[in-house]
Design an enzyme around this catalytic site. Structure first.
Site, PDB file in Angstrom:
ATOM      1  N   GLY A  14    -133.600 -17.612   1.251  1.00  0.00           N
ATOM      2  CA  GLY A  14    -133.828 -18.072  -0.125  1.00  0.00           C
ATOM      3  C   GLY A  14    -134.661 -17.138  -0.971  1.00  0.00           C
ATOM      4  O   GLY A  14    -135.265 -17.553  -1.953  1.00  0.00           O
ATOM      5  N   MET A  90    -123.743 -19.406   2.195  1.00  0.00           N
ATOM      6  CA  MET A  90    -122.763 -18.777   3.084  1.00  0.00           C
ATOM      7  C   MET A  90    -121.503 -19.622   3.304  1.00  0.00           C
ATOM      8  O   MET A  90    -120.759 -19.402   4.247  1.00  0.00           O
ATOM      9  CB  MET A  90    -123.411 -18.443   4.429  1.00  0.00           C
ATOM     10  N   ARG A  91    -121.259 -20.606   2.485  1.00  0.00           N
ATOM     11  CA  ARG A  91    -120.030 -21.393   2.601  1.00  0.00           C
ATOM     12  C   ARG A  91    -119.046 -20.963   1.514  1.00  0.00           C
ATOM     13  O   ARG A  91    -119.458 -20.707   0.367  1.00  0.00           O
ATOM     14  CB  ARG A  91    -120.297 -22.891   2.464  1.00  0.00           C
ATOM     15  N   LEU A  93    -116.496 -21.963  -1.087  1.00  0.00           N
ATOM     16  CA  LEU A  93    -116.181 -23.194  -1.821  1.00  0.00           C
ATOM     17  C   LEU A  93    -114.674 -23.271  -2.075  1.00  0.00           C
ATOM     18  O   LEU A  93    -114.023 -22.258  -2.342  1.00  0.00           O
ATOM     19  CB  LEU A  93    -116.959 -23.217  -3.135  1.00  0.00           C
ATOM     20  N   ASN A 107    -122.743 -15.997  -8.453  1.00  0.00           N
ATOM     21  CA  ASN A 107    -123.053 -15.622  -7.075  1.00  0.00           C
ATOM     22  C   ASN A 107    -123.592 -14.205  -7.066  1.00  0.00           C
ATOM     23  O   ASN A 107    -123.238 -13.390  -7.915  1.00  0.00           O
ATOM     24  CB  ASN A 107    -121.791 -15.701  -6.209  1.00  0.00           C
ATOM     25  N   HIS A 109    -123.592 -10.927  -4.661  1.00  0.00           N
ATOM     26  CA  HIS A 109    -122.899 -10.361  -3.491  1.00  0.00           C
ATOM     27  C   HIS A 109    -123.500  -8.985  -3.214  1.00  0.00           C
ATOM     28  O   HIS A 109    -123.636  -8.187  -4.156  1.00  0.00           O
ATOM     29  CB  HIS A 109    -121.389 -10.273  -3.761  1.00  0.00           C
ATOM     30  N   ASP A 145    -115.236 -13.552  -3.872  1.00  0.00           N
ATOM     31  CA  ASP A 145    -115.930 -12.352  -4.401  1.00  0.00           C
ATOM     32  C   ASP A 145    -115.066 -11.612  -5.428  1.00  0.00           C
ATOM     33  O   ASP A 145    -115.005 -10.379  -5.430  1.00  0.00           O
ATOM     34  CB  ASP A 145    -116.283 -11.410  -3.236  1.00  0.00           C
ATOM     35  N   GLU A 174    -131.720  -6.826  -5.858  1.00  0.00           N
ATOM     36  CA  GLU A 174    -131.086  -8.136  -6.089  1.00  0.00           C
ATOM     37  C   GLU A 174    -132.040  -9.022  -6.873  1.00  0.00           C
ATOM     38  O   GLU A 174    -131.672  -9.746  -7.805  1.00  0.00           O
ATOM     39  CB  GLU A 174    -130.740  -8.811  -4.760  1.00  0.00           C
TER      40      GLU A 174
END
Ligand code: GRF
Length: 196
Positions: A14, A90-91, A93, A107, A109, A145, A174
């Site tokens: 997180g 990490m799922r 959708l 998101n 990446h 992605d 990031e």
């Protein structure tokens, strides 16, 4: 002026969630954290709780994807979420879930998309002999992605880099990129931001 309610979805440490939440603590930020949700008992949940944020754990394990996503969707709507930030989530959708939120899911990446979609991006960047690597904040669509690019940050690849040393160099970038892109996105600016 009411602030846009942002849900942050995590699966792990997180660190991106923490930086997004810290930035949204500024009164000049157009957004506020509505909820931090995890699909498993992620270390990031304790960090979110320590920050006084509303959290929820919605396990994905051992249940059909549709049931997991229905529970997630209900939690998001109950929290009044208007935008979703995936941050180390990490799922994958489903297209049905994405369709209900399309245009409002971001998101981060860890590659310079469209290069290296999917997993193991640092190893793949090294294997490809790239001189630079980086991360991308993009809109989430049904294709993995693959959505519109809202920002990218670049790091150099050093001789002798391993996937771990490269990931370690990239993570602070990031943490620069995602908050900057979220501010722009909530202000209606979807022009891609290059952090060189
Ligand atoms: C980061 O490399 C991020 O790009 C990817 O998951 C990793 C861990 O992120 N999505 P975090 O520390 O859980 O935010």
């Amino acid at each position: 002026m009411s602030r846009t309610r942002v849900a942050i979805l995590i699966s792990g440490s997180g660190s991106n969630m923490v930086t997004l939440a810290k930035d949204m603590a500024s009164p000049d930020h157009p957004g506020e954290v509505a909820l931090v949700a995890a699909n498993k008992d992620a270390p990031g949940l304790a960090k979110a709780e320590a920050m006084g944020l509303k959290t929820t754990l919605i396990p994905h394990k051992g249940r059909p994807k549709a049931e997991f996503e229905a529970a997630l969707d209900e939690a998001l709507r109950y929290a009044g979420a208007e935008v979703i930030c995936l941050a180390g989530f990490m799922r994958v959708l489903s297209p049905e879930f994405v369709a209900r939120w399309e245009g409002r899911i971001l998101n981060i990446h860890p590659s310079l998309l469209p290069l290296f979609k999917g997993l193991d991006t640092h190893a793949r960047a090294l294997d490809s002999g790239m001189a630079v690597h980086g991360c991308t904040v993009h809109g989430v669509t049904a294709a993995l992605d693959d959505g519109p690019i809202y920002g990218q940050a670049v790091v150099p690849v050093h001789p002798g880099d391993t996937p771990d040393t490269l990931a370690e160099r990239l993570l602070p970038r990031e943490h620069e990129l995602y908050p900057a892109v979220l501010r722009r996105f909530l202000a209606g600016n979807t022009a891609p931001l290059p952090l060189l």
